[in-house]
Write a protein that holds these residues in place. Structure first.
Motif, PDB file in Angstrom:
ATOM      1  N   UNK B 384       2.077   2.335  -9.229  1.00 28.11           N
ATOM      2  CA  UNK B 384       1.900   2.432  -7.776  1.00 28.11           C
ATOM      3  C   UNK B 384       0.410   2.399  -7.434  1.00 28.11           C
ATOM      4  N   UNK B 385      -0.373   3.159  -8.161  1.00 29.71           N
ATOM      5  CA  UNK B 385      -1.825   3.146  -7.933  1.00 29.71           C
ATOM      6  C   UNK B 385      -2.399   1.768  -8.229  1.00 29.71           C
ATOM      7  N   UNK B 386      -1.944   1.179  -9.334  1.00 33.37           N
ATOM      8  CA  UNK B 386      -2.503  -0.113  -9.742  1.00 33.37           C
ATOM      9  C   UNK B 386      -2.160  -1.208  -8.731  1.00 33.37           C
ATOM     10  N   UNK B 387      -0.967  -1.136  -8.141  1.00 32.60           N
ATOM     11  CA  UNK B 387      -0.585  -2.141  -7.136  1.00 32.60           C
ATOM     12  C   UNK B 387      -1.434  -1.978  -5.874  1.00 32.60           C
ATOM     13  N   UNK B 388      -1.612  -0.716  -5.456  1.00 27.35           N
ATOM     14  CA  UNK B 388      -2.473  -0.493  -4.282  1.00 27.35           C
ATOM     15  C   UNK B 388      -3.893  -0.977  -4.595  1.00 27.35           C
ATOM     16  N   UNK B 389      -4.360  -0.704  -5.802  1.00 23.99           N
ATOM     17  CA  UNK B 389      -5.736  -1.067  -6.165  1.00 23.99           C
ATOM     18  C   UNK B 389      -5.937  -2.572  -6.265  1.00 23.99           C
ATOM     19  N   UNK B 390      -5.001  -3.245  -6.926  1.00 18.92           N
ATOM     20  CA  UNK B 390      -5.253  -4.652  -7.258  1.00 18.92           C
ATOM     21  C   UNK B 390      -4.565  -5.654  -6.342  1.00 18.92           C
ATOM     22  N   UNK B 391      -3.516  -5.227  -5.623  1.00 17.39           N
ATOM     23  CA  UNK B 391      -2.763  -6.220  -4.863  1.00 17.39           C
ATOM     24  C   UNK B 391      -2.839  -6.063  -3.346  1.00 17.39           C
ATOM     25  N   UNK B 392      -3.094  -4.837  -2.860  1.00 16.86           N
ATOM     26  CA  UNK B 392      -2.922  -4.617  -1.416  1.00 16.86           C
ATOM     27  C   UNK B 392      -4.112  -5.059  -0.573  1.00 16.86           C
ATOM     28  N   UNK B 393      -5.275  -5.191  -1.196  1.00 14.97           N
ATOM     29  CA  UNK B 393      -6.463  -5.586  -0.445  1.00 14.97           C
ATOM     30  C   UNK B 393      -7.143  -4.448   0.313  1.00 14.97           C
ATOM     31  N   UNK B 394      -6.602  -3.233   0.223  1.00 12.98           N
ATOM     32  CA  UNK B 394      -7.216  -2.144   1.001  1.00 12.98           C
ATOM     33  C   UNK B 394      -8.558  -1.690   0.417  1.00 12.98           C
ATOM     34  N   UNK B 395      -8.861  -2.116  -0.801  1.00 14.35           N
ATOM     35  CA  UNK B 395     -10.105  -1.670  -1.446  1.00 14.35           C
ATOM     36  C   UNK B 395     -11.266  -2.640  -1.208  1.00 14.35           C
ATOM     37  N   UNK B 396     -11.029  -3.680  -0.434  1.00 15.58           N
ATOM     38  CA  UNK B 396     -12.029  -4.738  -0.336  1.00 15.58           C
ATOM     39  C   UNK B 396     -13.155  -4.457   0.651  1.00 15.58           C
ATOM     40  N   UNK B 397     -12.921  -3.522   1.559  1.00 17.79           N
ATOM     41  CA  UNK B 397     -13.993  -3.132   2.468  1.00 17.79           C
ATOM     42  C   UNK B 397     -13.993  -1.604   2.545  1.00 17.79           C
ATOM     43  N   UNK B 398     -15.116  -1.042   2.967  1.00 18.60           N
ATOM     44  CA  UNK B 398     -15.247   0.412   2.954  1.00 18.60           C
ATOM     45  C   UNK B 398     -14.658   1.025   4.227  1.00 18.60           C
ATOM     46  N   UNK B 399     -13.865   2.059   4.065  1.00 21.74           N
ATOM     47  CA  UNK B 399     -13.357   2.847   5.197  1.00 21.74           C
ATOM     48  C   UNK B 399     -12.779   1.963   6.302  1.00 21.74           C
ATOM     49  N   UNK B 400     -11.754   1.166   5.960  1.00 19.28           N
ATOM     50  CA  UNK B 400     -11.280   0.162   6.913  1.00 19.28           C
ATOM     51  C   UNK B 400     -10.705   0.712   8.215  1.00 19.28           C
ATOM     52  N   UNK B 401     -10.324   1.974   8.253  1.00 18.46           N
ATOM     53  CA  UNK B 401      -9.737   2.498   9.493  1.00 18.46           C
ATOM     54  C   UNK B 401     -10.777   3.065  10.456  1.00 18.46           C
ATOM     55  N   UNK B 402     -12.044   3.082  10.026  1.00 23.36           N
ATOM     56  CA  UNK B 402     -13.093   3.582  10.923  1.00 23.36           C
ATOM     57  C   UNK B 402     -13.088   2.768  12.201  1.00 23.36           C
ATOM     58  N   UNK B 403     -13.365   3.438  13.301  1.00 29.14           N
ATOM     59  CA  UNK B 403     -13.437   2.720  14.565  1.00 29.14           C
ATOM     60  C   UNK B 403     -12.103   2.620  15.272  1.00 29.14           C
ATOM     61  N   UNK B 404     -11.030   2.995  14.582  1.00 32.58           N
ATOM     62  CA  UNK B 404      -9.740   3.080  15.276  1.00 32.58           C
ATOM     63  C   UNK B 404      -9.852   4.252  16.255  1.00 32.58           C
ATOM     64  N   UNK B 405      -9.493   4.002  17.502  1.00 35.26           N
ATOM     65  CA  UNK B 405      -9.621   5.079  18.506  1.00 35.26           C
ATOM     66  C   UNK B 405      -8.883   6.325  18.036  1.00 35.26           C
ATOM     67  N   UNK B 406      -7.701   6.081  17.465  1.00 37.32           N
ATOM     68  CA  UNK B 406      -6.853   7.197  17.025  1.00 37.32           C
ATOM     69  C   UNK B 406      -7.502   7.937  15.848  1.00 37.32           C
ATOM     70  N   UNK B 407      -7.892   7.174  14.813  1.00 35.57           N
ATOM     71  CA  UNK B 407      -8.451   7.807  13.614  1.00 35.57           C
ATOM     72  C   UNK B 407      -9.729   8.585  13.943  1.00 35.57           C
ATOM     73  N   UNK B 408     -10.596   7.992  14.732  1.00 41.46           N
ATOM     74  CA  UNK B 408     -11.853   8.696  15.045  1.00 41.46           C
ATOM     75  C   UNK B 408     -11.577   9.956  15.863  1.00 41.46           C
TER      76      UNK B 408
END
Lengths: 131, 556
Positions: B384-408
Motif C-alpha cells: 500500500x505504501x509502495x503504490x502510494x509512493x510509486x504510482x499515485x503521483x502524490x509525491x511529485x510536488x511538495x505539500x500539494x494541498x497547500x492553498x486549498x481554502x479548506x486545508x489552510x
C-alpha cells in the motif's frame, strides 16, 4: 428499592489498552449498574479477590494482548476455588474465533469481539445475571 | 492575500440566497451538522474569505520556518519517507526471520515490537509474565536475545526504531553493546527510541516507575546520546496512542506537545542546551480516517512545534524547530468485520500521512482487529505504501494541498485550538501535573465514549459494522502465537543465568543501585550490567527497589 446490578470491569495481565474497558464501564454506569473498575495490570488473584470483596453479580474482563486463554482460565479456576462460580463472567477484546469455544467451555458466558455495541453487552448481562 | 475579498463576500451571499438555500430547503442535507473529529463545524464551501487573514509568511517555504509545508525543501522528490513496519513476536529467532522477510520485501527501516513483560521490566520467568511472553512483541531477557534478534542485520546501514519506554534505557544499552561487539562506532548508529513515558501514564499503560525517576531515565538517555550517539533520536514523543485511546485530532496534538514541553523543560533543568538535544527529538502521530483533518493536523503540528521551540524555548538552531515525525495508520479504525475493507481504510490513511509530509510510516495490516498480522497481510500493508509512493503521483510536488481554502482554514483552526489546550495545561502546572490530576485521562475518556455513542446511534457510519453488514462464516487464516515458545524462552533464560559470570553480574547490579540512589547518569552502569548478561528483569528490579512503582489514579 431493587438492588442495582453490581459489575466488576477488569483488565487482567500486562495489557494497557483500556479504551474498551473504560467505554464499557461507562456504558454500564449510564445503564444504571453499580460499576467497579479495577484499572489495568490486574492479576487473576486481584480480580477474583475484588469480585468477592465487592460482592459483584458479574465480572467483565477485557484483553487485547492475546494472553486471554491463560489469564481467563486462571480467573475461572480461582472463582471456583473461592465459591463464586455463580457470578456471571463475560469478556471482550481481540479474541480469535477459534478460542471462543474453549473460553465458553470453561464457563465464560459470552465473548464480545470488536464492533459489538455496548448496548448488546448491557442487555446480555441484564438477562443472564444469576444473583 | 486576496484583493477582491469584499466582492467575493458579496457574491458568496448572493449565491447562498439564490442557489444554496432554496436547494437545501427542497432537499435537506444528509446531516444537520458536518463536523471534524475535533468538533469543528465544516461549511458547505470554503472561499478566499476563510483565508482572509492568511499571510504567506505563516505558511512559508518547505525547509524554512515555520515549516508548515514540510521540513525539507523538496520533500519526497529527493527521498521517499522511510517505510518502517513495526514487528516482533514469539521469539527473537522468529522475529529476526520476519525482519529479514520484510527487508526482502522492501522496508527501509526496522521497527522492533517488544512483548509486554519486556516493556514493563519483567523477565520471561516472572509470575506476571505468564501467558504474555512473545504475544505482542519479541521477548528480550538478556543481551543474548538481542544478539539473536539482530543477527545478520547491518545496524550500521539501517535505522532502527524501538518501541520501548519504561525500560528504554536497558534496551538502548543492549543495542549499543551489540554495536560495540560488531565494531560499529556509535556515531554511525541511526535510529529512534520511543522513551516517552508521559503518554504511558495517560494512554498506553506500560509504565513502571513514578514520574520523577522516569523523567530522570528519559533525560539520562538525552544526555548520553547527545554526547555519544549523535545521530540517534532520543525520544519519539507520541500522540499515536493518545489518539488510539480515543482523543480527537486536536487533543492528539495538544497532549503530545504538552508532554514535549515537559521533556524539554526537564532536559534544560538537567543543564542541557536546548540546541544540543532538540534536533534529536522526534514525534509519532496517528493517521486517522478524516483525510483533510489529518493533513491539516500534520501541517499545523509542524508550525506549532516551530513556534514552541522558537518563542517559548528560544532555540537558535533551525533544526531544533523542525518537527520530524513517524506516522502509523489508526489501528482503532480497523474492523473485525469484512477485514479486506481495512486495506482501503489504510490506503486513505497512508495518503493523509504522505500529503501531511511524514518522515516515516507504518501501515497496519487488514487482520489486526483479529490477531497479529500474517505475512501476507503485512506484505499488502507494505505494498500500500509502495503504490502510494510509486504510482499515485502524490509525491511529485511538495505539500500539494497547500492553498486549498479548506486545508489552510483547518490548519489555522487546529493550531488555534491546540494552543488553547496547551495554555490551559500550562496553567495547571504542566503535563505531569495535569496527568496527576487525571485531567488528560478524563478528556481522552470523554472523547472515546462520545465516539462510541456516535457509532451506536449511527451518527457515525462504520462500513461493515453499523451499515452494509453481511453474515460472515468464512474461516480466516490468522497468525497464532503458540504457548510452547514461552516455555522455550524460560529454558533459555535459565541457561543464560547458569552460564554467565554471576559474580560480575551482582557487582554490576550493586554499582547500578548505588548510582541510582545518587544522581549520576545511569547509562554507563546499565551498559555494564547488560554486557555481562545481567537481565532486563534484574536491572529493572534494582531500579524498582530504588525508585518504587507508579500508582495510577483510576479515571473512567
Amino acid at each position: 428499592m431493587e438492588r442495582k446490578i453490581r459489575i466488576l470491569v477488569a483488565k487482567p495481565g500486562l495489557d494497557g489498552h483500556d479504551r474498551g474497558a473504560k467505554v464499557i464501564a461507562r456504558a454500564f454506569m449510564e445503564a444504571g449498574f453499580e460499576v467497579i473498575y479495577t484499572g489495568i495490570r490486574q492479576t487473576p488473584e486481584d480480580i477474583v479477590e475484588a469480585a468477592v470483596q465487592e460482592d459483584v453479580d458479574c465480572i467483565a474482563m477485557s484483553i487485547l494482548s492475546g494472553a486471554h486463554n491463560y489469564l481467563f482460565s486462571r480467573v475461572m479456576e480461582l472463582a471456583k476455588e473461592k465459591g463464586i462460580e455463580d457470578v456471571l463472567v463475560i469478556a471482550g477484546g481481540i479474541i480469535p474465533d477459534e478460542d471462543i469455544s474453549y473460553l465458553k467451555s470453561i464457563g465464560i458466558a459470552e465473548i464480545f469481539t470488536p464492533g459489538t455495541p455496548t448496548s448488546y453487552a448491557v442487555d446480555f448481562v441484564r438477562k443472564n445475571v444469576k444473583r | 492575500m486576496y484583493k477582491d475579498i469584499s466582492n467575493i463576500k458579496l457574491k458568496r451571499k448572493e449565491w447562498e440566497e439564490k442557489k444554496l438555500k432554496p436547494l437545501v430547503k427542497k432537499f435537506p442535507e444528509r446531516k444537520k451538522f458536518f463536523k471534524t473529529t475535533s468538533g469543528t463545524e465544516i461549511k458547505t464551501i470554503y472561499t478566499p474569505e476563510d483565508n482572509e487573514n492568511l499571510n504567506y509568511d505563516n505558511i512559508g517555504f518547505p525547509g524554512e520556518y515555520p515549516f508548515t509545508r514540510g521540513i525539507h525543501p523538496n520533500m519526497y522528490r529527493g527521498k521517499l519517507w522511510t517505510m518502517r513496519q513495526y514487528a516482533g513476536y514469539l521469539t527473537a529467532e522468529e522475529s529476526n526471520r520476519r525482519y529479514k522477510y520484510l527487508l526482502e520485501q522492501g522496508i527501509t527501516g526496522l521497527s522492533i515490537a517488544f512483548d509486554l513483560p519486556t516493556q514493563v521490566g519483567y523477565d520471561s520467568d516472572h509470575l506476571l509474565a505468564l501467558g504474555e511472553v512473545g504475544k505482542v512483541g519479541v521477548p528480550i531477557d538478556s543481551l543474548y536475545d538481542m544478539e539473536v534478534l539482530l543477527k545478520g542485520i547491518a545496524i550500521d546501514k539501517i535505522s532502527t526504531s524501538m518501541t520501548i519506554n519504561a525500560s528504554a534505557i536497558v534496551l538502548l544499552a543492549m543495542y549499543l553493546v551489540i554495536a560495540k561487539k560488531q565494531g560499529v562506532p556509535f556515531e554511525n548508529l541511526r535510529g529512534t527510541i520511543q522513551n516517552d513515558i508521559l503518554k504511558e501514564y495517560v494512554a498506553r499503560g506500560t509504565y513502571i516507575f513514578p514520574v520523577k525517576p522516569s523523567m530522570r531515565l528519559t533525560t539520562d538517555i538525552f544526555e548520553y546520546c547527545t554526547k555519544h550517539v549523535p545521530k540517534w533520536n532520543v525520544i519519539s514523543i507520541s500522540g499515536y496512542h493518545i489518539r488510539e485511546a480515543g482523543a480527537t485530532a486536536v487533543q492528539e496534538l495538544a497532549f503530545t506537545f504538552a508532554n514535549a514541553i515537559e521533556y524539554v523543560k526537564a532536559a534544560i533543568s538537567k543543564g542541557l542546551d536546548v540546541d544540543d538535544f532538540a534536533p534529536h527529538l522526534s514525534f509519532f502521530f496517528n493517521s486517522h480516517n478524516n483525510l483533510f483533518e489529518e493533513v491539516a493536523k500534520f501541517r499545523a503540528a509542524r508550525r506549532i512545534w516551530a513556534r514552541i521551540m522558537k518563542e517559548l524555548f528560544k532555540a537558535k538552531n533551525e533544526s531544533s524547530m523542525m518537527l520530524r515525525f513517524h506516522t502509523q495508520t489508526a489501528g482503532s479504525t480497523l474492523t473485525a468485520q469484512q477485514i479486506d475493507n481495512n486495506i482501503i481504510r489504510v490506503t486513505i490513511q497512508t495518503l493523509a500521512a504522505v500529503l501531511g509530509g511524514t518522515q516515516s510510516l507504518h501501515t497496519n495490516s487488514r487482520d489486526e482487529a483479529l490477531s497479529l498480522p500474517t505475512e501476507e497481510s503485512v506484505r499488502i500493508a507494505l505494498r500500500t505504501q509502495q503504490i502510494v509512493a510509486y504510482e499515485s503521483g502524490v509525491c511529485d510536488t511538495v505539500d500539494p494541498l497547500a492553498g486549498s481554502y479548506y486545508i489552510e482554514s483547518l490548519t489555522d483552526e487546529i493550531e488555534k485550538k491546540v494552543f488553547e489546550y496547551i495554555e490551559k495545561i500550562e496553567k495547571m502546572g504542566g503535563a505531569a501535573k495535569a496527568i496527576e490530576l487525571g485531567y488528560i485521562q478524563r478528556e481522552i475518556a470523554d472523547s472515546a465514549y462520545k465516539y462510541q455513542m456516535e457509532i451506536e446511534k449511527r451518527e457515525r457510519i462504520v462500513v461493515g459494522v453499523n451499515k452494509f453488514t453481511i453474515d460472515e462464516n468464512t474461516k480466516r487464516h490468522i497468525l497464532k502465537v503458540h504457548g510452547e515458545a514461552e516455555e522455550k524462552q524460560r529454558d533459555l533464560l535459565r541457561k543464560i543465568k547458569n552460564e554467565r559470570d554471576n559474580y560480575m553480574v551482582s557487582k554490576a547490579l550493586e554499582n547500578l543501585k548505588k548510582a541510582a540512589e545518587g544522581n549520576e547518569n545511569l547509562m554507563p552502569y546499565i551498559i555494564n550490567a547488560v554486557e555481562c548478561y545481567g537481565t532486563l528483569g534484574e536491572i529493572c528490579g534494582v531500579l524498582r527497589e530504588v525508585f518504587g512503582e507508579y500508582k495510577p489514579s483510576i479515571v473512567i
